[in-house]
Enzyme design. Sequence first.
Site, PDB file in Angstrom:
ATOM      1  N   ASP A  32       0.822  -1.214   0.000  1.00 22.47           N
ATOM      2  CA  ASP A  32       0.000   0.000   0.000  1.00 22.47           C
ATOM      3  C   ASP A  32       0.856   1.265   0.000  1.00 22.47           C
ATOM      4  O   ASP A  32       2.078   1.215   0.137  1.00 22.47           O
ATOM      5  CB  ASP A  32      -0.984  -0.027   1.178  1.00 22.47           C
ATOM      6  CG  ASP A  32      -0.326  -0.471   2.476  1.00 22.47           C
ATOM      7  OD1 ASP A  32       0.811  -0.017   2.738  1.00 22.47           O
ATOM      8  OD2 ASP A  32      -0.924  -1.286   3.224  1.00 22.47           O
ATOM      9  N   ASP A 101       1.915   5.969 -13.121  1.00 25.02           N
ATOM     10  CA  ASP A 101       1.624   5.174 -14.305  1.00 25.02           C
ATOM     11  C   ASP A 101       0.220   5.575 -14.755  1.00 25.02           C
ATOM     12  O   ASP A 101      -0.706   5.588 -13.938  1.00 25.02           O
ATOM     13  CB  ASP A 101       1.631   3.698 -13.882  1.00 25.02           C
ATOM     14  CG  ASP A 101       2.014   2.771 -15.007  1.00 25.02           C
ATOM     15  OD1 ASP A 101       1.553   3.000 -16.134  1.00 25.02           O
ATOM     16  OD2 ASP A 101       2.753   1.802 -14.739  1.00 25.02           O
ATOM     17  N   GLU A 262       5.486   4.086 -22.574  1.00 27.46           N
ATOM     18  CA  GLU A 262       5.706   2.657 -22.775  1.00 27.46           C
ATOM     19  C   GLU A 262       5.412   2.452 -24.252  1.00 27.46           C
ATOM     20  O   GLU A 262       4.332   2.804 -24.722  1.00 27.46           O
ATOM     21  CB  GLU A 262       4.763   1.809 -21.919  1.00 27.46           C
ATOM     22  CG  GLU A 262       5.172   0.340 -21.980  1.00 27.46           C
ATOM     23  CD  GLU A 262       4.015  -0.635 -21.836  1.00 27.46           C
ATOM     24  OE1 GLU A 262       4.277  -1.807 -21.533  1.00 27.46           O
ATOM     25  OE2 GLU A 262       2.861  -0.260 -22.045  1.00 27.46           O
ATOM     26  N   HIS A 337       7.575  -5.074 -14.267  1.00 22.04           N
ATOM     27  CA  HIS A 337       6.468  -5.910 -13.798  1.00 22.04           C
ATOM     28  C   HIS A 337       5.864  -6.779 -14.894  1.00 22.04           C
ATOM     29  O   HIS A 337       5.005  -7.602 -14.607  1.00 22.04           O
ATOM     30  CB  HIS A 337       5.389  -5.009 -13.191  1.00 22.04           C
ATOM     31  CG  HIS A 337       4.768  -4.135 -14.235  1.00 22.04           C
ATOM     32  ND1 HIS A 337       5.476  -3.138 -14.885  1.00 22.04           N
ATOM     33  CD2 HIS A 337       3.534  -4.135 -14.787  1.00 22.04           C
ATOM     34  CE1 HIS A 337       4.697  -2.572 -15.774  1.00 22.04           C
ATOM     35  NE2 HIS A 337       3.518  -3.147 -15.749  1.00 22.04           N
TER      36      HIS A 337
END
Length: 561
Positions: A32, A101, A262, A337
Amino acid sequence: MSNNADIWWRSAVIYQVYPRSFKDTDGDGIGDLPGIIQKLDYIASLGIDILWINPVYLSPDRDNGYDISDFKNIQPQMGTMEDMETLIKKVHEKGMKIIMDMVINHTSDEHAWFKQARMSRDNPYYSFYHWWPEEKGQPPYRCGFFDPEGQGWHYNEPTRSWYLHYFSHHQPDLNWENPEVREALFDMLRFWLDKGIDGFRLDAITFISKDVSFPPVTRAFLDEKFKGDWGHYYADGPRLHEYLREMHEKVLRHYNIVTIAEAPGVRADQAVDFVDPARKELDMICHFEGIMVGYLPGEFKKMAPGGFDLKELKAVYTRWDEACEEKGWATMYLGNHDQPRMISHWGNDSDTFRDLSAKMLFTFLLTMRATPFIYNGDEIGMVNIRFEKIEDYKDIETRHVYQQLKDKGGDVQAFLQDQQLAARDNSRTPFQWDSGAGAGFTTGQPWISINNNYIEVNAAGQERPASSLLNFVRSLIRLRKNNPVLIDGRYSLLLPDHPAIYAYKRQTGNDCYLIALNFTSEAVVCPYDLSKGKIVVNNYEDTFERGQLLPYQALVIQTIP
Ligand code: TEU
């Protein structure tokens, strides 16, 4: 000498935090925002300039936050808006910056816009998405990356039409043709920028423009024009650059920020179209050409037998360096990720070589002429978890592609084997803070299994020993910061055809460094003379044998040009 060397983000080192797996403070097994706040001193101790956090917005979490249902709210499991504001403030107090993001190619199917849109063709939100009406017959095939049937269109009964989704059917693509969509998104970007964030990593931003005549795309056409890759086709939308310029004009240029695309589907010869400052679009792009080296073309995340070809890797990074030599600026990442763990993928995660190969890879990452991205956990040597059963996976991509293969009667065992090397969940396991229960990540049940090796591989154990990977990374970052030649000095590749050694020089005037990296588990004779100069980095501490490089040895030598 590169242009605009004074731009702050060019000399930055970026640290990517995967919030779900970083630090859980309330025992629900999910990382978190207060967890990130708690660990800011750790992040600052690495010498990081910019934190990038993966999505923390409200989301049904079908794709771990990449399916946003409310752009202006925080996912309750991650914390509150107040926590986010505190995080921004604390990051700034520590002299760092923070970027979020942002996913604006698509929304969640639970976003209010889509819930409206799917009700009827007359709904004002219908035109926020892309549709193919039933009366036109079957829609032309489009690939849905995360779809169990591989389909990019999903039928919606109430509107008697299919909607477009490049990822899963829970992630409908937004219709950027509609000016109201763009205005709504721009407004939302301003909302976050006004909170003081320092920029965005723009998810799948190269896919936002579509040829809305939706012509048929045949296999032959795809093979011939796009190397058989749907990502390349999707990145070729007719209005992409127009949209990026509009976003720059209306939003981005009004703030002192950094924007990172990206960029799936983008080739090196297209890079400057995004990052040439004169074009007023974006600042940096993260390409896929480096990270995809070694995968078999046309297959889903299947590594070539025998692994990647170092010559190809060198060629790719050299090409990208050249592409941004005059205009724009490059980035460098060896994991994130969406990828397996850097060490398991590019190095060697056996007990003998984990530490050495990790140090070699960090030497590479931190001595190239590009802004480096460190993925959380790589700096302490985290490696692939290698799940054995499909039930262990949480990732929608892995589960759906497995389903697709199973339905077609494919070899699911071979698939599971391949995914031990390549699946995204390998890099999404909880951060290994210490050797206590829950690896210091959580006091509860973690949302995904913790790698058993946390007893030996953890941050606490590496804090003190001077020779630890963690301290090696810290010292490399310091070296880069203290030597601008390592940031923007010219890069020249040596030994392009050597199958085991990646060697290059970085140079500005008389300032010169030679970097020599052995990418294999064998000692190799080095045909380039390494004996002139002063060794400033050596992952074998004092061992240096003239004329050869030991397994995974990395040397940085301050030398004469
Ligand atoms: O990834 C987008 C992306 O284009 C690739 O990872 C894609 O899966 C691949 O090129 C298909 O071959 C971003 C995020 O980083 C990822 O985590 C999300 O799942 C995805 O977008 C959807 O939002």
